[in-house]
Design a protein around this motif. Structure first.
Motif, short mmCIF file in Angstrom:
data_model
loop_
_atom_site.label_atom_id
_atom_site.label_comp_id
_atom_site.label_asym_id
_atom_site.label_seq_id
_atom_site.Cartn_x
_atom_site.Cartn_y
_atom_site.Cartn_z
N TYR A 27 -30.90 17.40 11.44
CA TYR A 27 -29.55 17.04 10.99
C TYR A 27 -28.59 18.21 11.20
O TYR A 27 -27.50 18.04 11.77
CB TYR A 27 -29.59 16.64 9.51
N VAL A 31 -25.35 18.36 13.70
CA VAL A 31 -24.02 18.66 13.16
C VAL A 31 -23.41 19.85 13.89
O VAL A 31 -22.24 19.82 14.30
CB VAL A 31 -24.10 18.95 11.64
N GLN A 39 -20.91 11.52 15.46
CA GLN A 39 -19.92 11.35 14.39
C GLN A 39 -20.60 11.71 13.07
O GLN A 39 -21.66 11.18 12.75
CB GLN A 39 -19.42 9.91 14.37
N ILE A 40 -19.99 12.61 12.31
CA ILE A 40 -20.60 13.14 11.09
C ILE A 40 -19.93 12.54 9.85
O ILE A 40 -18.70 12.47 9.77
CB ILE A 40 -20.45 14.68 11.01
N ASP A 41 -20.74 12.12 8.90
CA ASP A 41 -20.26 11.75 7.57
C ASP A 41 -20.94 12.69 6.58
O ASP A 41 -22.05 12.43 6.11
CB ASP A 41 -20.59 10.29 7.27
N SER A 42 -20.27 13.81 6.28
CA SER A 42 -20.88 14.84 5.44
C SER A 42 -21.17 14.34 4.04
O SER A 42 -22.18 14.71 3.43
CB SER A 42 -19.96 16.07 5.37
N HIS A 45 -24.21 12.48 4.22
CA HIS A 45 -25.30 13.23 4.86
C HIS A 45 -25.87 12.42 6.04
O HIS A 45 -27.08 12.38 6.26
CB HIS A 45 -26.40 13.54 3.84
N ILE A 47 -25.41 10.83 10.24
CA ILE A 47 -24.92 11.01 11.60
C ILE A 47 -24.91 9.66 12.30
O ILE A 47 -25.86 8.88 12.16
CB ILE A 47 -25.82 12.00 12.37
#
Length: 268
Positions: A27, A31, A39-42, A45, A47
């Protein structure tokens, strides 16, 4: 006092709703890649691999790589004539597979393209052809030995012109090497398997294209499942319906330390 449970990192394919758990190491590397296909969605958590990574223009084409004719005295190997500009950069004299081939086929099934199957280009992912690099070299080096082994199983017809097709079950780079650029060690081999299985099971046209090709082969053709051990069962499962139509084999992947032809065995 409430206990906060950390959310495990996950990955999904854009347009497909299933999230699959991945390791923290993978991961973080994805990132940090800052790759345009990620595309990241922090907060979640998670991807997402963008749809543009598995568009048709990123697909490595399946090919005919050799024609062979054999008898007790010799194995004659012919090269096809390249029939498409798509394959101009292949290290081999590949041709796109013709659907109206009248003779039997020997189909070598691999899991998916990796590094050598794409041009080294930082701007975009450009397919070359299947089984380039060491995979292709080891297949080419052992073609005559492969035919001799198949003759031992009494599945080769004397003086019959066979074509040898190289087929990726999934035609996209499931290792995601273009994104993370890491060796295929344990973490990234596991990632490859998970992305492969996601594409195989979630994107219907991938499996459909594979089955369309294999089901169109002439009766008595030979199919060799040379996928990694972890992925072999998923491919074999699709051959159950054709168990009486083809000669079905398994072998090690061509890049394995043991000669892949020596590992050949018949499963039907």
């Amino acid at each position: 006092m409430a206990t906060i449970i950390a959310q495990k990192p996950s990955i999904q394919l854009e347009g497909y709703p299933i999230y699959t758990e991945i390791s923290d190491i993978v991961y973080e590397q994805l990132v940090n890649s800052n790759n345009k296909y990620v595309q990241i969605d922090s907060s979640a958590h998670s991807i997402t691999i963008k749809r543009s990574f598995f568009k048709k223009n990123k697909q490595v084409q399946n090919v005919t790589r050799f024609f062979i004719e054999a008898n007790e005295e010799e194995v004659i190997i012919y090269s096809p004539i390249k029939n498409s500009d798509i394959l101009l950069n292949s290290s081999f004299d590949d041709s796109l597979i013709e659907s109206n081939f009248k003779n039997k086929t020997i189909a070598i099934i691999l899991e998916s393209p990796h590094i050598d199957e794409y041009e080294s280009n930082a701007e975009k992912l450009i397919p070359i052809g299947p089984a380039q690099g060491q995979t292709g070299k080891k297949i080419e080096k052992n073609i005559e030995k492969l035919i001799e082994r198949l003759r031992d199983f009494h599945v080769i017809e004397d003086n019959h012109l066979y074509r040898i097709n190289i087929i990726n079950a999934v035609n996209f780079q499931t290792s995601l090497h273009y994104i993370h650029e890491k060796p295929l060690n344990n973490y990234y081999r596991e990632l490859r398997d998970k992305i492969w299985l996601k594409m195989w099971s979630e994107i219907p046209q991938i499996k459909n294209e594979f089955l369309k090709h294999t089901s169109s082969l002439k009766k008595g053709s030979i199919i060799i499942n040379a996928c990694p051990k972890s992925l072999k069962p998923f491919v074999n499962l699709e051959f159950i319906q054709n168990i009486n139509k083809y000669h079905l084999f398994e072998s090690n992947h061509p890049t394995s330390t043991e000669n892949w032809v020596d590992s050949l065995f018949k499963i039907n």
